[in-house]
Design a protein around this motif. Structure first.
Motif, mmCIF file in Angstrom:
data_model
loop_
_atom_site.group_PDB
_atom_site.id
_atom_site.type_symbol
_atom_site.label_atom_id
_atom_site.label_comp_id
_atom_site.label_asym_id
_atom_site.label_seq_id
_atom_site.Cartn_x
_atom_site.Cartn_y
_atom_site.Cartn_z
ATOM 1 N N ALA A 4 0.851 -1.192 0.000
ATOM 2 C CA ALA A 4 0.000 0.000 0.000
ATOM 3 C C ALA A 4 0.885 1.240 0.000
ATOM 4 O O ALA A 4 1.903 1.299 0.683
ATOM 5 C CB ALA A 4 -0.895 0.007 1.226
ATOM 6 N N THR A 5 0.466 2.206 -0.771
ATOM 7 C CA THR A 5 1.230 3.456 -0.840
ATOM 8 C C THR A 5 1.090 4.239 0.468
ATOM 9 O O THR A 5 0.278 3.906 1.322
ATOM 10 C CB THR A 5 0.733 4.321 -2.005
ATOM 11 N N GLU A 6 1.863 5.273 0.578
ATOM 12 C CA GLU A 6 1.919 6.047 1.821
ATOM 13 C C GLU A 6 0.526 6.490 2.287
ATOM 14 O O GLU A 6 0.189 6.388 3.455
ATOM 15 C CB GLU A 6 2.814 7.266 1.595
ATOM 16 N N ASN A 7 -0.290 6.974 1.352
ATOM 17 C CA ASN A 7 -1.627 7.452 1.715
ATOM 18 C C ASN A 7 -2.668 6.351 1.738
ATOM 19 O O ASN A 7 -3.840 6.612 1.977
ATOM 20 C CB ASN A 7 -2.084 8.528 0.734
ATOM 21 N N ARG A 8 -2.247 5.141 1.487
ATOM 22 C CA ARG A 8 -3.142 3.974 1.456
ATOM 23 C C ARG A 8 -4.254 4.141 0.419
ATOM 24 O O ARG A 8 -5.325 3.580 0.557
ATOM 25 C CB ARG A 8 -3.795 3.722 2.832
ATOM 26 N N ASP A 9 -3.987 4.922 -0.588
ATOM 27 C CA ASP A 9 -5.027 5.086 -1.607
ATOM 28 C C ASP A 9 -4.818 4.153 -2.800
ATOM 29 O O ASP A 9 -5.721 3.975 -3.611
ATOM 30 C CB ASP A 9 -5.142 6.541 -2.067
ATOM 31 N N TRP A 10 -3.653 3.582 -2.885
ATOM 32 C CA TRP A 10 -3.412 2.555 -3.899
ATOM 33 C C TRP A 10 -2.877 1.319 -3.196
ATOM 34 O O TRP A 10 -1.949 1.409 -2.399
ATOM 35 C CB TRP A 10 -2.394 3.009 -4.934
ATOM 36 N N VAL A 11 -3.453 0.189 -3.499
ATOM 37 C CA VAL A 11 -3.003 -1.076 -2.905
ATOM 38 C C VAL A 11 -2.806 -2.084 -4.033
ATOM 39 O O VAL A 11 -3.724 -2.314 -4.834
ATOM 40 C CB VAL A 11 -4.026 -1.637 -1.892
ATOM 41 N N TYR A 12 -1.618 -2.653 -4.078
ATOM 42 C CA TYR A 12 -1.314 -3.649 -5.109
ATOM 43 C C TYR A 12 -1.222 -5.017 -4.423
ATOM 44 O O TYR A 12 -0.598 -5.135 -3.370
ATOM 45 C CB TYR A 12 0.008 -3.305 -5.795
ATOM 46 N N LYS A 13 -1.849 -6.014 -5.020
ATOM 47 C CA LYS A 13 -1.959 -7.311 -4.328
ATOM 48 C C LYS A 13 -1.521 -8.463 -5.224
ATOM 49 O O LYS A 13 -1.757 -8.450 -6.431
ATOM 50 C CB LYS A 13 -3.409 -7.564 -3.919
ATOM 51 N N LEU A 14 -0.918 -9.405 -4.581
ATOM 52 C CA LEU A 14 -0.552 -10.653 -5.262
ATOM 53 C C LEU A 14 -0.943 -11.798 -4.334
ATOM 54 O O LEU A 14 -0.513 -11.852 -3.187
ATOM 55 C CB LEU A 14 0.948 -10.685 -5.539
ATOM 56 N N THR A 15 -1.783 -12.702 -4.828
ATOM 57 C CA THR A 15 -2.249 -13.816 -3.998
ATOM 58 C C THR A 15 -1.995 -15.137 -4.709
ATOM 59 O O THR A 15 -2.226 -15.253 -5.915
ATOM 60 C CB THR A 15 -3.769 -13.690 -3.711
ATOM 61 N N TYR A 16 -1.541 -16.080 -3.927
ATOM 62 C CA TYR A 16 -1.419 -17.453 -4.431
ATOM 63 C C TYR A 16 -2.304 -18.331 -3.556
ATOM 64 O O TYR A 16 -2.116 -18.409 -2.344
ATOM 65 C CB TYR A 16 0.029 -17.921 -4.371
ATOM 66 N N SER A 17 -3.279 -18.951 -4.178
ATOM 67 C CA SER A 17 -4.198 -19.819 -3.446
ATOM 68 C C SER A 17 -3.991 -21.254 -3.918
ATOM 69 O O SER A 17 -3.988 -21.515 -5.127
ATOM 70 C CB SER A 17 -5.639 -19.380 -3.705
ATOM 71 N N HIS A 18 -3.860 -22.130 -2.968
ATOM 72 C CA HIS A 18 -3.496 -23.508 -3.302
ATOM 73 C C HIS A 18 -4.468 -24.471 -2.627
ATOM 74 O O HIS A 18 -4.763 -24.336 -1.442
ATOM 75 C CB HIS A 18 -2.071 -23.782 -2.821
ATOM 76 N N THR A 19 -4.959 -25.412 -3.408
ATOM 77 C CA THR A 19 -5.757 -26.485 -2.832
ATOM 78 C C THR A 19 -4.845 -27.694 -2.727
ATOM 79 O O THR A 19 -4.348 -28.167 -3.749
ATOM 80 C CB THR A 19 -6.954 -26.834 -3.746
ATOM 81 N N PRO A 20 -4.580 -28.168 -1.519
ATOM 82 C CA PRO A 20 -3.618 -29.261 -1.374
ATOM 83 C C PRO A 20 -3.985 -30.489 -2.202
ATOM 84 O O PRO A 20 -5.136 -30.940 -2.184
ATOM 85 C CB PRO A 20 -3.660 -29.574 0.128
ATOM 86 N N SER A 21 -2.988 -30.996 -2.908
ATOM 87 C CA SER A 21 -3.210 -32.186 -3.747
ATOM 88 C C SER A 21 -2.988 -33.436 -2.907
ATOM 89 O O SER A 21 -2.077 -34.216 -3.159
ATOM 90 C CB SER A 21 -2.240 -32.153 -4.931
ATOM 91 N N ARG A 22 -3.824 -33.569 -1.910
ATOM 92 C CA ARG A 22 -3.699 -34.697 -0.982
ATOM 93 C C ARG A 22 -5.077 -35.260 -0.684
ATOM 94 O O ARG A 22 -6.080 -34.565 -0.802
ATOM 95 C CB ARG A 22 -3.082 -34.229 0.344
ATOM 96 N N ASP A 23 -5.072 -36.502 -0.260
ATOM 97 C CA ASP A 23 -6.324 -37.132 0.126
ATOM 98 C C ASP A 23 -6.925 -36.411 1.334
ATOM 99 O O ASP A 23 -6.193 -35.858 2.163
ATOM 100 C CB ASP A 23 -6.089 -38.611 0.494
#
Lengths: 332, 186
Positions: free
Chosen positions: A292-311
Motif C-alpha cells: 500500500a502506498t503512503e496514503n493507502r489510496d493505492w493497494v497492489y496485491k498478489l495472492t497465491y491460493s493452493h488447494t492441497p493435492s492430498r487425500d
C-alpha cells in the motif's frame, strides 16, 4: 531513519484506515468459486471498504489452473489435461453512511481447456455480486499497544451478498459444457468478519452461510429435460488468516497474509428430492502480499491460493492453484 | 443534510444493484414449463470403438437391430472424468448396478467424448478404475458421433430401451435414473 510506532500511528490516524480490511477479502472467503470451468463458473469477490473512505475501485486478474480432483471418499487424483480459467474481476465499493457500505463485483471469465481431442476455449461474463456491509465499530480498531480492554476490541463486519446469475449457466442455451461461466441461480450469503490488528500483527476470522434460490429448469448442459425445479445446496464457508505488516521509511506498508479456508456445499434438491451425487467440500490455503502506498489510496496485491493435492482435503471437487494480481484505488 | 446524503447513497446502491441485475442475464430464469425434452424418440444406430478397440454397435444390443448382445436397457453416460463425472460413475457402480443386478440385462456404457484416441481413452479408464468390461463398456468417441447425436456433455445420461426408444436424456439425476430403470426393467 526508521519510522517509530508513534509516527506511524499518527500517520495512520491521518489516513484513517482499518488495517487489513483495506484489502480485498479472499475469493474463497466470501464468494467461493465453484471451481473448474468443467463444473462451474467464475465469481468475483466481495469488497470491503476501509473505514471513513468514500469509495473504492478494484480490478484484479485470476489465473486458475486445475491440478486434479477428489472423489467422494476424499481420494485425490491428478488432472493430466491442461484446464485453465482466467478471470478479470471488476469491483466498486461505496460508503453509504459512516457504518454502512455497499459494493458490486463482476468478473469476465475465459475458459481455456486443452484435451487430447483438441482445445475448447470460451469466454463470457461470470456471476456478479452485490453486497452490503455493516461495520459494528465506530473508530479504527487497529492498535500498536494494548493498554486497556478496549484496545482488544476487534473490527466486526456483518454483511449480506447477493450473487446474481449474470454468467452463462448449465441451464442456459449452451452448446458445450466448456461454455459455462456461471451457476445460473441467485444466492444470498450472510457473512461475518472479525478482524483485529495489533501492529504489526493481524488476525481475522470469517464465516458465511449461503442459500441458493430455487429455480425452474427445462434444459441442462444444452439438453432439454422435463421441466423441474432445482435448488443447489446451502453453502458454508469459513476462513482464518494471519498477517504481518512491515512499514518502509516512506510509510508505505507491505503486508503478508496467510489464510486457511474451508468451503462446503450441501446436496442439490431436484423437485424437493435430494440428489445424492451432488455436494462437495474443499479446504484451501493462500498467501497474499499487499503493498500500500503512503496514503493507502493505492493497494497492489498478489495472492497465491493452493488447494492441497492430498487425500481428505476435499470431496467431489476439483483442486486448483490460483494466482491473483490486483490493484485497489481508495477514494477518500 | 445527513438524511439527504443517506437517501442519496441508498439510491446509488439501488442503481448499482439494478445495473448488475440488468447486466445481460442471458439465462432465461423462468423457462417454459412445456416439456421440450427429446425423450421417446428412437435413437439412431452408431458404431464406435471401445477402449479395447472393439466395435460397439448400438443396435447390436437392441431388438430393433441385430440383437447379438441383447440388453433390456442401454445406459449411456458421458464422462470427462471430472469430479461430477466420477461421483456419478461411482453412484452407478455402487448403487444402481447392485439395485438392478437381478432385473434383466442392463448395458452400462461410459462415453469418453474428449480423449481423442482409443489409447488415451484406455489410459483414462484405467486411471479412473472403470476399465473392467464386466461392469462398464467404455467408448472412445473419437469422431464425436455419440456426442453429436445426444448433445453429450459431462454427466449427460441417456437411457435407451430395447426397441430404441430414448427413455431418459438429461444430466445425471439419480432419482430419475432409478425411476426409469424401475419402470422399464422386468
Amino acid at each position: 531513519m526508521k519510522p517509530n510506532k508513534k509516527a506511524i500511528a499518527r500517520h495512520f490516524r491521518a489516513v484513517l484506515i482499518t488495517g487489513t480490511a483495506l484489502y480485498l477479502i479472499p475469493v474463497d472467503y466470501i464468494s467461493p468459486v465453484q471451481a473448474a470451468s468443467c463444473c462451474g463458473g467464475g465469481s468475483a469477490s466481495s469488497l470491503v471498504l476501509p473505514k471513513f473512505s468514500k469509495a473504492m475501485i478494484d480490478i484484479s486478474m485470476d489465473y486458475e489452473h486445475y491440478t486434479g480432483s477428489w472423489d467422494g471418499n476424499g481420494s485425490w487424483s491428478a488432472e493430466p489435461r491442461d484446464l485453465n480459467q482466467y478471470r478479470i474481476n471488476m469491483g466498486y465499493a461505496h460508503r453509504l453512511t459512516p457504518n454502512w457500505q455497499a459494493s458490486v463485483t463482476l468478473p469476465y471469465v475465459f475458459n481455456q481447456n486443452e484435451y487430447s481431442s483438441g482445445e475448447r476455449n470460451t469466454n463470457g461474463i461470470g456471476d456478479g455480486t452485490a453486497s452490503i456491509w455493516y461495520e459494528a465499530f465506530d473508530k479504527i480498531s487497529c492498535v500498536w499497544d494494548v493498554n486497556s480492554w478496549e484496545d482488544l476490541m476487534p473490527a466486526i463486519y456483518m454483511g449480506g451478498t447477493l450473487t446474481v446469475p449474470t454468467g452463462i449457466s448449465p441451464y442456459d442455451d449452451i452448446v458445450k459444457d466448456a461454455d459455462i461461466t456461471g451457476r445460473g441461480v441467485y444466492r444470498l450469503d450472510a457473512s461475518i468478519l472479525i478482524d483485529k490488528t495489533i501492529y504489526p500483527w493481524n488476525m481475522s476470522i470469517g464465516a458465511s452461510y449461503g442459500k441458493h434460490l430455487e429455480r425452474p429448469v427445462n434444459r441442462e448442459l444444452g439438453v432439454y429435460v422435463p421441466p423441474r425445479h432445482k435448488q443447489l445446496g446451502d453453502r458454508f464457508n469459513s476462513n482464518i488468516s494471519f498477517g504481518y505488516t512491515y512499514f518502509t521509511d516512506e510509510m508505505e506498508s507491505i503486508t503478508g497474509t496467510v489464510a486457511y479456508a474451508v468451503l462446503r456445499e450441501d446436496e442439490t434438491k431436484i423437485d424437493g428430492a435430494i440428489d445424492t451425487t451432488s455436494g462437495f467440500r474443499k479446504e484451501s490455503v493462500s498467501a497474499t502480499l499487499a503493498w500500500a502506498t503512503e496514503n493507502r489510496d493505492w493497494v497492489y496485491k498478489l495472492t497465491y491460493s493452493h488447494t492441497p493435492s492430498r487425500d481428505s482435503w476435499g470431496e467431489d471437487f476439483a483442486t486448483t492453484d490460483v494466482i491473483t494480481v490486483g490493484v485497489s484505488h481508495v477514494l477518500r | 443534510m445527513f438524511y439527504v446524503k443517506t437517501i442519496q447513497n441508498f439510491l446509488l446502491l439501488v442503481i448499482f444493484t439494478f445495473t448488475l441485475s440488468a447486466c445481460d442475464i442471458e439465462d432465461d430464469l423462468h423457462p417454459s414449463s412445456n416439456d421440450q425434452s427429446t425423450q421417446n424418440i428412437i435413437a439412431d444406430d452408431f458404431t464406435v470403438k471401445d477402449i479395447y478397440n472393439n466395435d460397439f454397435v448400438l443396435y447390436d444390443h437392441l431388438t430393433i437391430g441385430a440383437n447379438t448382445s441383447p440388453a433390456d436397457v442401454v445406459v449411456l453416460y458421458f464422462t470427462m472424468y471430472c469430479p461430477i463425472c466420477t461421483a456419478d460413475t461411482a453412484h452407478i457402480f455402487n448403487t444402481v448396478m447392485p439395485q438392478f443386478s437381478t432385473r434383466g440385462t442392463v448395458a452400462y456404457v461410459l462415453v469418453d467424448y474428449l480423449s481423442g484416441s482409443v489409447s488415451t481413452a484406455y489410459d483414462y479408464a484405467v486411471a479412473n478404475g472403470v476399465s473392467n468390461p464386466d461392469f462398464f463398456t467404455v467408448l472412445a468417441d473419437i469422431d464425436n458421433i455419440v456426442e453429436n447425436q445426444f448433445n453429450g456433455a459431462m454427466g449427460i445420461t441417456v437411457v435407451i430401451a430395447s426397441d430404441g426408444t430414448v427413455l431418459m436424456h438429461e444430466e445425471y439425476n439419480s432419482n430419475n435414473l432409478f425411476d426409469t430403470l424401475d419402470q422399464y426393467l422386468p
